[in-house]
Design an enzyme around this catalytic site. Structure first.
Site, PDB file in Angstrom:
ATOM      1  N   MET A  58       3.071  -4.408   4.349  1.00 34.94           N
ATOM      2  CA  MET A  58       2.707  -3.001   4.355  1.00 34.94           C
ATOM      3  C   MET A  58       3.186  -2.255   5.593  1.00 34.94           C
ATOM      4  SD  MET A  58       0.839  -2.055   1.708  1.00 34.94           S
ATOM      5  CE  MET A  58      -0.003  -2.824   0.315  1.00 34.94           C
ATOM      6  N   ASP A 347       3.435   1.270  -0.160  1.00 35.99           N
ATOM      7  CA  ASP A 347       3.010   0.271   0.816  1.00 35.99           C
ATOM      8  C   ASP A 347       2.752   0.873   2.188  1.00 35.99           C
ATOM      9  OD1 ASP A 347       3.094  -1.758  -1.051  1.00 35.99           O
ATOM     10  OD2 ASP A 347       5.249  -1.976  -0.825  1.00 35.99           O
ATOM     11  N   THR A 348       1.479   0.905   2.567  1.00 39.81           N
ATOM     12  CA  THR A 348       1.016   1.607   3.751  1.00 39.81           C
ATOM     13  C   THR A 348      -0.328   1.020   4.163  1.00 39.81           C
ATOM     14  OG1 THR A 348       2.032   3.647   2.916  1.00 39.81           O
ATOM     15  CG2 THR A 348       0.366   3.908   4.615  1.00 39.81           C
ATOM     16  N   ILE A 349      -0.664   1.120   5.448  1.00 40.06           N
ATOM     17  CA  ILE A 349      -2.041   0.836   5.865  1.00 40.06           C
ATOM     18  C   ILE A 349      -2.644   2.104   6.449  1.00 40.06           C
ATOM     19  CG2 ILE A 349      -1.557  -1.599   6.301  1.00 40.06           C
ATOM     20  CD1 ILE A 349      -2.361   0.694   9.231  1.00 40.06           C
ATOM     21  N   MET A 429      -4.184   5.539   0.768  1.00 43.08           N
ATOM     22  CA  MET A 429      -2.867   4.918   0.699  1.00 43.08           C
ATOM     23  C   MET A 429      -2.317   5.030  -0.720  1.00 43.08           C
ATOM     24  SD  MET A 429      -3.992   1.574   2.896  1.00 43.08           S
ATOM     25  CE  MET A 429      -5.666   1.675   2.291  1.00 43.08           C
TER      26      MET A 429
END
Length: 525
Positions: A58, A347-349, A429
């Site tokens: 991520m 895709d990320t936090i 997200m």
């Protein structure tokens, strides 16, 4: 109050400090920092950097971040743009001459200079208390000792790992395979980079051996990145944008982030009587989907590098929303806007922290697609983002790939302000879903009276590139009604996005909420 006969999560309540994020180890690290006397900024940085070890598919040191924060004792909201720029030699014309119509997702052309490390160093120095060496210690420990792979991370890893190439496979696979739940993932190369950052600050990353390691990997694949591109990296403080909806102000990061899209979407939704609708029925889902199509079409035309976004005022104007709302047919789905040439993904936090003094931080940090470009440096295993895929190659477009410019970004931190007071830092997200997710979160809270945890738990749907993705939390009857309205309905393989939030109550109690679609939690003390 939720029905305790059924599975679910209660809000987390505490008075001294709170963190909500997508991995428990990062939440614990953030709370440890608060207990040691650090502030919310210290805790958010410590947790975010550790998330790059816990969830490397991520995010990581080769990525970007955006931050909204409110200093202790103030209701002012500040913004920091920690997104990187294209190398100066990058030009859309060169890619068009090669016959390309979009930036390759997994080539060096998609790699913009990582901006997050510079942002973390700047925020630590100007708004933190404990110093970068203390903040990086948890990530150094886990990078050396290893992290047991959590269930959602293990679920994501095999599909994301298809992007890995060359050194990336060596650094992010175990014996050539995606790790299973409970297997230990270590990143000793990153631990060494973090130790150098802790000792020498930002120049340890953007100059010298670490930068050379990244540049060598990129140039070997035909990248045009040079040492000067890395050395010149600098984050920017900027001014947030905001919009009012049902008694609350939604505060967003300005372009090149897409936060204005969420404001426009809520402006459109304000023309419909949502509170009279079933919150999980087809009518609301349809109106929301139509508003998203229109708001995202505006985004695609307008959002770009801050120096190229010239029509933001038009995008946020009430009359613009009114004209767009008039285009919505409550009984029939419109044809979706043309697909983006620039890539969008999930895709990320996200991490949010509030401390005992009232400092609130909303921080989002990403390498874009799963494992980013799939390109990692040889010695240190720095995985490089593919944010350059957010550019378009269309000649003359505000978001055209240009050397030194920033691409349109999907990641957006959010905050809610009520009666002039900061009320709730939050984030959703999910790549392209994020503006829709922000709008739905606000609507769940204000139109339907859900508490933050219930608002996060609630089922989601999203009209994305011609497909109406509807989570299994909706009934089959609702899916059929949406299909009858003309939507191309499907159940996505993965849940839609993930969210975190902290409410700052008038009595001083902090209320944390965390999405069960992820491995994380809210944690306070």
């Amino acid at each position: 109050m939720r029905d305790f006969h059924f599975p679910g999560r209660s809000p987390v309540l505490a008075c001294n400090g709170m963190c909500a994020t997508s991995h428990p180890l990062a939440a614990k690290a953030a709370i440890d920092i608060l207990e040691r006397g650090g502030n919310a900024m210290d805790a958010a940085i410590a947790g975010a950097v550790l998330l790059g070890i816990c969830e490397p598919q991520m995010t990581g040191l080769g990525g970007d971040c955006f931050v909204l924060f409110s200093p202790a004792g103030s209701d002012e909201i500040l913004a920091l743009n920690g997104s990187g720029r294209a190398p100066k030699a990058a030009q859309a014309a060169e890619l068009r001459a090669r016959g390309l119509t979009a930036v390759p997702l997994h080539g060096p052309e998609a790699v913009t200079i990582p901006g997050a490390v510079d942002a973390f160093c700047t925020l630590s120095e100007q708004h933190g208390k404990l110093g970068l060496d203390t903040l990086l210690a948890p990530a150094i420990h886990y990078a050396d000792q290893g992290v047991p792979i959590a269930p959602r991370v293990a679920f994501d890893w095999p599909e994301s790992a298809k992007a890995l190439q060359g050194h990336g496979r060596r650094h992010y696979l175990l014996d050539g395979k995606a790790p299973q739940v409970g297997q230990i993932f270590r990143a000793p190369g990153q631990a060494e980079v973090l130790r150098r950052l802790a000792r020498d600050g930002r120049r340890a990353f953007y100059e010298g051996e670490v930068a050379e390691d990244m540049i060598t990997a990129l140039q070997a694949l035909g990248g045009v990145h040079e040492a000067e591109d890395f050395a010149a990296t600098a984050c920017d403080f900027t001014t947030p944008v905001s919009g009012r909806y049902n008694g609350v102000d939604l505060v967003e990061h300005p372009p090149n982030g897409q936060g204005a899209t969420a404001i426009l979407m809520l402006n459109i939704l304000s023309h419909f009587d949502l509170p009279t609708m079933d919150p999980f029925g087809a009518e609301r889902a349809h109106i929301e989907a139509e508003a998203a199509k229109l708001a995202y079409d505006a985004r695609n035309r307008i959002i770009a590098d801050p120096n190229s976004t010239t029509r933001l005022a038009h995008m946020l104007a009430p009359e613009t929303a009114a004209k767009l709302a008039a285009l919505i047919n409550p009984k029939r789905a419109m044809v979706a806007a043309a697909p983006l040439s620039e890539a969008v993904h999930k895709d990320t936090i996200y991490i949010t922290v509030v401390d005992r003094d009232g400092m609130a931080v909303s921080l989002i940090y990403s390498i874009f697609h799963g494992f980013g470009s799939g390109i990692a440096s040889d010695k240190f295993g720095i995985l490089l983002q593919n944010r350059g895929a957010g550019f378009t190659l269309e000649q003359g477009h505000p978001n055209e790939m240009t050397g030194g410019n920033r691409p349109m970004h999907t990641i957006i931190p959010g905050m809610l302000r009520e009666n002039g007071k900061v009320r709730m830092p939050f984030g959703v997200m999910g790549g392209a879903y994020q503006p829709n997710g922000h709008a739905r979160m606000v609507s769940n809270l204000r139109d339907f009276g859900l508490n933050p945890q219930a608002a996060i738990d609630a089922p989601r749907c999203f009209s994305d590139s011609g497909a109406m993705k509807v989570e299994r939390g909706y009934s089959d009857a609702v899916r059929q009604e949406l299909a009858d309205l003309g939507h191309n309905v499907s159940i996505p393989n993965e849940p839609i996005g993930g969210a975190q939030a902290i409410v700052i109550r008038d009595d001083g109690v902090l209320e944390g909420a965390s999405d069960p679609r992820k491995d994380g939690c809210a944690l306070g003390y």
